[in-house]
Write a protein that holds these residues in place. Sequence first.
Motif, PDB file in Angstrom:
ATOM      1  N   ALA A 133       0.804  -1.275  -0.152  1.00 51.27           N
ATOM      2  CA  ALA A 133       0.191  -0.054   0.387  1.00 51.27           C
ATOM      3  C   ALA A 133       0.855   1.103  -0.189  1.00 51.27           C
ATOM      4  CB  ALA A 133      -0.962   0.205   0.985  1.00 51.27           C
ATOM      5  N   LEU A 168      -5.308  -7.245  -3.924  1.00 50.67           N
ATOM      6  CA  LEU A 168      -5.078  -5.442  -3.607  1.00 50.67           C
ATOM      7  C   LEU A 168      -6.487  -4.777  -3.541  1.00 50.67           C
ATOM      8  CD1 LEU A 168      -1.885  -5.767  -6.304  1.00 50.67           C
ATOM      9  CD2 LEU A 168      -2.452  -5.600  -3.441  1.00 50.67           C
ATOM     10  N   ARG A 169      -6.985  -4.486  -4.648  1.00 46.51           N
ATOM     11  CA  ARG A 169      -8.243  -4.014  -3.783  1.00 46.51           C
ATOM     12  C   ARG A 169      -9.341  -4.081  -2.697  1.00 46.51           C
ATOM     13  NH1 ARG A 169     -10.000  -5.308  -9.220  1.00 46.51           N
ATOM     14  NH2 ARG A 169     -11.195  -6.776  -8.505  1.00 46.51           N
ATOM     15  N   GLU A 170      -9.307  -5.363  -1.972  1.00 45.39           N
ATOM     16  CA  GLU A 170      -9.328  -5.717  -0.891  1.00 45.39           C
ATOM     17  C   GLU A 170      -8.839  -5.268   0.521  1.00 45.39           C
ATOM     18  OE1 GLU A 170     -10.011 -10.202  -0.201  1.00 45.39           O
ATOM     19  OE2 GLU A 170     -11.496 -10.193  -1.587  1.00 45.39           O
ATOM     20  N   GLU A 197      -5.778  -9.086  -8.168  1.00 45.21           N
ATOM     21  CA  GLU A 197      -6.119  -7.365  -8.605  1.00 45.21           C
ATOM     22  C   GLU A 197      -6.995  -7.126  -7.667  1.00 45.21           C
ATOM     23  OE1 GLU A 197      -6.367  -7.165 -12.417  1.00 45.21           O
ATOM     24  OE2 GLU A 197      -4.038  -7.185 -12.523  1.00 45.21           O
ATOM     25  N   GLN A 198      -8.048  -8.167  -7.208  1.00 43.80           N
ATOM     26  CA  GLN A 198      -8.938  -8.195  -6.099  1.00 43.80           C
ATOM     27  C   GLN A 198      -8.449  -8.155  -4.920  1.00 43.80           C
ATOM     28  OE1 GLN A 198     -10.934 -11.828  -6.369  1.00 43.80           O
ATOM     29  NE2 GLN A 198     -12.918 -11.507  -4.326  1.00 43.80           N
ATOM     30  N   GLY A 243      -7.159  -2.027   0.684  1.00 44.25           N
ATOM     31  CA  GLY A 243      -7.199  -0.694   0.004  1.00 44.25           C
ATOM     32  C   GLY A 243      -6.319  -0.022  -1.377  1.00 44.25           C
ATOM     33  N   VAL A 244      -5.458  -1.173  -1.827  1.00 42.79           N
ATOM     34  CA  VAL A 244      -4.426  -0.869  -2.937  1.00 42.79           C
ATOM     35  C   VAL A 244      -4.587  -0.479  -4.242  1.00 42.79           C
ATOM     36  CG1 VAL A 244      -2.371  -1.541  -3.381  1.00 42.79           C
ATOM     37  CG2 VAL A 244      -2.406  -2.170  -1.413  1.00 42.79           C
ATOM     38  N   THR A 245      -5.302   0.993  -4.179  1.00 37.03           N
ATOM     39  CA  THR A 245      -5.954   0.780  -5.808  1.00 37.03           C
ATOM     40  C   THR A 245      -5.300   1.561  -6.222  1.00 37.03           C
ATOM     41  OG1 THR A 245      -7.708   2.723  -4.410  1.00 37.03           O
ATOM     42  CG2 THR A 245      -8.420   0.793  -4.668  1.00 37.03           C
ATOM     43  N   ASP A 246      -4.407   2.657  -5.967  1.00 35.13           N
ATOM     44  CA  ASP A 246      -3.730   3.518  -7.005  1.00 35.13           C
ATOM     45  C   ASP A 246      -2.775   3.565  -6.765  1.00 35.13           C
ATOM     46  OD1 ASP A 246      -3.012   4.505  -4.074  1.00 35.13           O
ATOM     47  OD2 ASP A 246      -4.386   6.565  -4.177  1.00 35.13           O
ATOM     48  N   GLN A 253       3.418  -6.561 -10.470  1.00 33.36           N
ATOM     49  CA  GLN A 253       3.388  -8.007 -10.622  1.00 33.36           C
ATOM     50  C   GLN A 253       3.334  -8.950 -10.729  1.00 33.36           C
ATOM     51  OE1 GLN A 253      -1.553  -9.820 -10.897  1.00 33.36           O
ATOM     52  NE2 GLN A 253      -1.075  -7.887 -11.934  1.00 33.36           N
TER      53      GLN A 253
END
Length: 431
Positions: A286, A313-315, A310-311, A317-320, A293
């Motif tokens: 994060a 990472l979204r869980e 990628e899912q 909170g790593v999105t940007d 990757q």
Amino acid sequence: MDETPATPVITVGLNSGQATFDYAMTELTALVEANHMTVVEQVQQSLTRPNPGTYSGTGKVEELATIAADDGVDTIVVNDELTPSQIRNLEAGTNTRIIDRTGLILEIFANRAQSREDKLQVQLATLQYQLPRLHTSASQRLDQQTGSGGGGGFTNRGAGESQTEMSRRTIQRSITHVNRELKEINQAAETQRAQRDRNQLPSIALVGYTNAGKSTLMNALVQRFGKNEDKQVFVKNMLFATLDTSVRQLVFPDQKKLLLSDTVGFVSQLPTQLVKAFRSTLAEAANADLLVQVVDYADANRDAMMATTEQTLREIGVTDVPMVTVFNKADLTETPYPTRAGDQLILSANDDASIDLLVQTLKEKVFHNYVTANFLIPFADGDVVAYLNDHANVLKTDYQAAGTQLRVELPQADFNRFKQYVVTEPTSNPS
């Protein structure tokens, strides 16, 4: 080396039409093997949805009981997370121990955990998993102690309720205690990350599916550019070979430096409890300036693996965070390597040319704030010359009557620090 024979198990999965079912069952076998077990038989059933009471249909439960008895197997591993009643009913119907997918992954993590933080995180996830399943385990213990049937049924049931409440309070106290310890460890980790931030070194985090080759790639980089070449990370051809998040400093020949971290690998249907528990460990991802990757290019299911990464990472909170995708293990395919197309690389972690291409790509991404400028430094300020030789990329050195003239590629922060010595305006240097 563990020479204990692997535990024989039967794996069970329900196919409700999902496109990734075959892959999920293949992955379940790999997870079983990672837990020192071996699959002696795989049982599949096509159902629109799981049976709410027994997961599999009644007839399939009877079939499982027969197979287990014939094969002498006392453990069945199920490809989905089960409810407490499903576990209880399946165990009663098959006379075996039932492990669902979540329980299996938790067992693997418990066996792999080495550091105090890893052990606490796994303990927390296990406690959270056990809490709603107390009725099952409490009933089993009481049945073993008191038997079944007869006039004691009412008394046993009351004792079971009492035992469950006692166990629930014990687990809740344990969760509170573990959370307190993890908070202290996380505060120390935050302090370390803050110190690294003050050092202004860019950070790169390796992320990806477990067993994609992240640790092998990290070792290749550390061996060539590491500050301490002997600090290799553990590598084994196995799911979740290591849970540790390792951070190493890389120093390139042009004096550019960065921090590289190797995070815990992901897997499909990674238990929610584990994702939450390892959130602090995954904070390296994060807080990174760049994600790499790592994908097993030789695996036919690589697209599903990337989607899982990628899912996850979204869980957490790593999105940007910017990302470069490295398709590793190209040496196991017929595809020429190393090659690069934008932010995607095809390479092999065991190939020097591949590592060169990766390093070039990483440097372009994280050293974009470097500038090149000419400095004239009086001989009396020799400490500045020494600093630049140690921490910057000195492209040219000339000795003038007024002092030492250097053409230097350096970070913007260092340029601002020594701006008084600049004799020409800087030019940007993205690499």
